[in-house]
Write a protein that holds these residues in place. Structure first.
Motif, PDB file in Angstrom:
ATOM      1  N   ALA A  71      20.229  -1.390  21.453  1.00  0.00           N
ATOM      2  CA  ALA A  71      22.020  -1.186  21.505  1.00  0.00           C
ATOM      3  C   ALA A  71      23.160  -1.873  21.768  1.00  0.00           C
ATOM      4  O   ALA A  71      24.590  -1.155  22.065  1.00  0.00           O
ATOM      5  CB  ALA A  71      21.218   0.128  22.876  1.00  0.00           C
ATOM      6  N   ASN A  72      23.000  -3.065  22.176  1.00  0.00           N
ATOM      7  CA  ASN A  72      23.813  -4.293  22.409  1.00  0.00           C
ATOM      8  C   ASN A  72      23.605  -4.953  22.272  1.00  0.00           C
ATOM      9  O   ASN A  72      23.301  -6.167  22.193  1.00  0.00           O
ATOM     10  CB  ASN A  72      23.577  -4.506  24.006  1.00  0.00           C
ATOM     11  N   PRO A  73      24.057  -5.814  20.575  1.00  0.00           N
ATOM     12  CA  PRO A  73      23.660  -6.196  19.706  1.00  0.00           C
ATOM     13  C   PRO A  73      24.211  -8.051  20.289  1.00  0.00           C
ATOM     14  O   PRO A  73      23.361  -9.119  19.962  1.00  0.00           O
ATOM     15  CB  PRO A  73      24.687  -6.189  18.493  1.00  0.00           C
ATOM     16  N   VAL A  74      25.135  -7.751  20.725  1.00  0.00           N
ATOM     17  CA  VAL A  74      25.954  -8.942  21.124  1.00  0.00           C
ATOM     18  C   VAL A  74      25.135  -9.858  21.830  1.00  0.00           C
ATOM     19  O   VAL A  74      24.667 -10.567  22.573  1.00  0.00           O
ATOM     20  CB  VAL A  74      27.351  -8.396  21.770  1.00  0.00           C
ATOM     21  N   GLU A  75      25.053  -8.719  23.081  1.00  0.00           N
ATOM     22  CA  GLU A  75      23.338  -8.747  24.492  1.00  0.00           C
ATOM     23  C   GLU A  75      22.295  -9.828  23.743  1.00  0.00           C
ATOM     24  O   GLU A  75      21.760 -10.326  24.219  1.00  0.00           O
ATOM     25  CB  GLU A  75      23.701  -8.080  25.161  1.00  0.00           C
ATOM     26  N   GLY A 114      32.989 -16.274  21.087  1.00  0.00           N
ATOM     27  CA  GLY A 114      33.643 -15.141  20.555  1.00  0.00           C
ATOM     28  C   GLY A 114      33.596 -13.658  21.665  1.00  0.00           C
ATOM     29  O   GLY A 114      34.897 -13.343  21.983  1.00  0.00           O
ATOM     30  N   PRO A 115      32.677 -12.688  20.940  1.00  0.00           N
ATOM     31  CA  PRO A 115      32.344 -11.908  21.785  1.00  0.00           C
ATOM     32  C   PRO A 115      33.188 -11.083  23.167  1.00  0.00           C
ATOM     33  O   PRO A 115      33.749 -10.354  23.941  1.00  0.00           O
ATOM     34  CB  PRO A 115      31.521 -10.708  21.385  1.00  0.00           C
ATOM     35  N   ASP A 116      32.545 -11.644  24.212  1.00  0.00           N
ATOM     36  CA  ASP A 116      32.574 -12.528  25.161  1.00  0.00           C
ATOM     37  C   ASP A 116      33.632 -12.376  26.043  1.00  0.00           C
ATOM     38  O   ASP A 116      35.079 -11.820  26.968  1.00  0.00           O
ATOM     39  CB  ASP A 116      32.281 -12.641  25.982  1.00  0.00           C
ATOM     40  N   PHE A 130      38.154 -15.121  22.374  1.00  0.00           N
ATOM     41  CA  PHE A 130      38.283 -16.527  21.509  1.00  0.00           C
ATOM     42  C   PHE A 130      39.553 -17.187  22.419  1.00  0.00           C
ATOM     43  O   PHE A 130      40.025 -17.952  21.761  1.00  0.00           O
ATOM     44  CB  PHE A 130      38.412 -16.895  19.597  1.00  0.00           C
ATOM     45  N   LYS A 144      35.305 -20.499  37.880  1.00  0.00           N
ATOM     46  CA  LYS A 144      35.437 -19.034  38.702  1.00  0.00           C
ATOM     47  C   LYS A 144      33.588 -18.408  38.860  1.00  0.00           C
ATOM     48  O   LYS A 144      32.977 -18.431  39.495  1.00  0.00           O
ATOM     49  CB  LYS A 144      36.037 -17.528  38.333  1.00  0.00           C
ATOM     50  N   ARG A 145      33.437 -18.399  37.068  1.00  0.00           N
ATOM     51  CA  ARG A 145      30.968 -17.871  37.895  1.00  0.00           C
ATOM     52  C   ARG A 145      30.455 -19.022  37.902  1.00  0.00           C
ATOM     53  O   ARG A 145      30.374 -19.786  36.893  1.00  0.00           O
ATOM     54  CB  ARG A 145      31.162 -17.209  36.480  1.00  0.00           C
ATOM     55  N   PHE A 182      27.704 -18.823  37.678  1.00  0.00           N
ATOM     56  CA  PHE A 182      26.419 -19.830  36.810  1.00  0.00           C
ATOM     57  C   PHE A 182      26.687 -19.797  35.265  1.00  0.00           C
ATOM     58  O   PHE A 182      26.552 -20.360  34.830  1.00  0.00           O
ATOM     59  CB  PHE A 182      25.804 -17.810  36.510  1.00  0.00           C
ATOM     60  N   TRP A 241      20.619 -17.989  38.190  1.00  0.00           N
ATOM     61  CA  TRP A 241      21.952 -17.188  38.748  1.00  0.00           C
ATOM     62  C   TRP A 241      22.492 -16.388  37.676  1.00  0.00           C
ATOM     63  O   TRP A 241      22.691 -15.152  38.944  1.00  0.00           O
ATOM     64  CB  TRP A 241      23.161 -18.030  39.163  1.00  0.00           C
ATOM     65  N   VAL A 301      20.460 -13.341  36.487  1.00  0.00           N
ATOM     66  CA  VAL A 301      19.633 -12.577  36.249  1.00  0.00           C
ATOM     67  C   VAL A 301      19.537 -11.370  37.234  1.00  0.00           C
ATOM     68  O   VAL A 301      20.228 -12.203  38.572  1.00  0.00           O
ATOM     69  CB  VAL A 301      18.200 -12.178  36.269  1.00  0.00           C
TER      70      VAL A 301
END
Ligand code: HEM
Lengths: 216, 320
Positions: free
Chosen positions: A36-40, A96-98, A101, A112-113, A115, A166, A168
């Protein structure tokens, strides 16, 4: 056994094995079989294979010693480069997806994150290792310095595990599993180092240098 | 708005999609009752994997809801194979595999606490409370993915009014069914069970808060929270409790599962809000399942017109 290890075909076979996860992903993209979520799916699969190949790479030296199979060294560079190959793909699924680019958005996110910060650190640490993985670079740097530089794979692997831990939500079984593997592989080296130090002192006492070991 | 007489509909009246697969009805139809049925059922269970008995049944005569979005819906296959239902495993693909034998009938929902008439509802009774509506809602998970789903149900307020909350009732607590024998994966999830959630009474009474019994024209698949769940479209997905067995009215704010796990990451309110980041990731964007790139997340998941006034004057960062 030795004949198998030094055979060119073994190397080819392992190369093909290492490419199989990539082949699987390409096949799934073609068939649109990424759930259902190809990128993931791609992000997680490439992340998983990165940490696995880091573990494979770090296992070579202990296995060489424990199994008395020094020829295993022939595969270490390839495994390490595959770890880099998969982390590069992993990074691309992020850039790319997240992040669309958008480099400035990416830097903000990396800063900032936590993880992402440690994952990014691991990636950056692996870049010089991939570049200097050739025999030419070993010669240019000299064995000792090359070895020292390439110890940063330890830090990269630890960062990779922290990154996983970090990210999960609450089920920490898998990051702990990889954490345990990396921990064992690093502790083994620590134990070995102490042991060698001890025997080096003993060797000095008997006025004889312990032979330098090319592996880490 | 939707004031119509409730149809005399029972769970058994709903047209079965595949009667021949439904062994329980098959047995009943054959008149195999009592001991024979019990023995037969046992044999059937051995011979026939029980998942074939869980075929969904279709609803008919659903009322269209003015709350529905016209956005493109996700497919039933996506929505039933990409689930967070930690009782059945923590990977998205786990619930579809592990919930197939989940026993969702008989089922009762106990309504209790600060009410005049505490009582239990069977699913059949719930189905008779109000005409069933199809509501196509956006659903935004805290993990930055979203879906569009045609849910089936009616406003929770119908049921809440029926039991007559006392003046002391200020919050509503919800609880998911928990049985470690049916949910052996739960112990690895890292969170406490049974899963609990809660709303302020006014939130629970908001017409958007949906008491949900189906989706895509059918009963809910077990992994999507069969037989009855909540859908609260302006809050992160984990507020929409699944496979609900208890509704409790109370004076104090109830504990909620993810908040107990990590209160800095998961607040009691958990309203969708692109301006309040999860400590570990940004909530500014989301990925609609099926899309490659992300889209901007909208405050209250786009339901601000209906819900924003409930939070007037509240600091949404503090009460995240
Ligand atoms: C050595 C370096 C790295 C390792 C070992 C690694 C490993 C992993 C693993 C194992 C996962 C989870 C896979 C799963 O759940 O099955 C993951 C997810 C992820 N990684 Fe990495 N990673 C590394 C570097 C990076 C870098 C450089 C970035 C981006 C700058 C990154 C971004 C992500 C993202 C965004 C996720 C998905 C998080 C989510 O689903 O919420 N990683 N990584």
């Amino acid at each position: 056994m030795r004949a198998i290890l030094v055979s060119k075909w073994t190397k080819v076979a392992i190369f093909i094995f290492c490419l199989m996860p990539f082949g699987d992903l390409v096949w799934r993209i073609i068939k649109s079989d990424l759930g259902a979520n190809p990128v993931e799916y791609l992000q997680h699969a490439t992340g998983d294979w990165t940490i696995r190949f880091l573990v494979f790479t770090l296992s070579i030296t202990p296995f060489r010693k424990l199994l008395r199979l020094p020829d295993l060294i022939r595969f270490r560079r390839m495994l390490g480069l595959f770890a880099f190959f998969y982390v590069s793909l992993h990074f691309l699924t992020y850039l790319g997806p997240d992040q669309s680019f958008d480099l400035s958005a990416m830097w903000k996110d990396v800063a900032k994150r936590p993880f992402i910060t440690v994952g990014f650190a691991a990636f950056v640490l692996l870049i010089p290792l991939a570049i200097t993985s050739t025999t030419g670079w070993i010669r240019r740097l000299g064995g000792k310095r090359w070895q020292l530089l390439h110890r940063s794979i330890y830090v990269a692997a630890v960062c990779g595990v922290i990154h996983y831990y970090w990210l999960v939500k609450s089920d920490v079984r898998k990051p702990l599993f990889y954490g345990a593997l990396v921990g064992i592989l690093l502790l083994w080296r620590l134990g070995n180092w102490f042991f060698k130090k001890g025997s080096a002192v003993a060797a000095k006492l008997s006025a004889q240098r312990a032979p330098a070991n090319s592996s880490q | 708005m939707l004031i119509r007489k409730a149809p005399d509909l029972t769970y058994a009246d709903i047209t079965p999609r595949s009667v021949y697969l439904d062994r329980r009805k098959f047995l009943r139809a054959m008149g195999l009752v009592g001991a024979t049925a019990a023995a037969g059922k046992g044999l059937f269970d051995l011979a026939w994997p029980p998942e074939t008995a869980l075929a969904a049944t279709q609803f008919s005569g659903l009322i269209k809801s003015p709350f529905s979005t016209t956005e493109k819906q996700n497919t039933l296959n996506d929505v039933s194979h990409y689930n967070n239902f930690y009782e059945f495993g923590s990977e998205k693909s786990d619930p579809a595999k592990n919930a197939q034998n989940f026993k969702t009938s008989p089922w009762t929902v106990s309504v209790e606490g600060e009410v005049k008439t505490a009582r239990k509802f069977t699913v059949d009774e719930i189905l008779k409370l109000a005409p069933l509506e199809e509501r196509i809602y956006r659903h935004r998970c805290v993990e930055r993915w979203s879906i569009v789903v045609p849910w089936i149900g009616f406003s929770l307020s119908v049921l809440l009014k029926l039991v007559e909350p006392t003046p002391k009732a200020r919050y509503v607590a919800f609880q998911t069914f928990y049985d470690p024998r049916q949910m052996p994966e739960a112990k690895y999830g890292g969170i406490d069970f049974p899963y609990v959630e809660g709303l302020r009474l006014d939130e629970a009474m908001n017409p958007l808060a949906l008491l949900c019994v189906g989706m895509y024209g059918e009963t809910l698949p077990p992994q999507d929270g069969a037989p009855v769940r909540m859908v609260i479209p302006w809050k992160y997905g984990y507020k929409s409790i699944k496979s609900m067995v208890k509704i409790r009215f109370q004076e104090k704010e109830p504990p909620t599962t993810w908040n107990r796990y990590s209160s800095s990451e998961y607040g009691f309110y958990s309203n969708v809000n692109p301006n309040v980041d999860h400590p570990r990731w940004s909530q500014a964007k989301e990925r609609r399942l099926g899309e490659i790139f992300t889209r901007n997340t909208v405050i209250f998941n786009g339901y601000g017109d209906q819900v924003a006034s409930m939070y007037n004057g509240m600091d949404l960062k503090k009460f995240h």
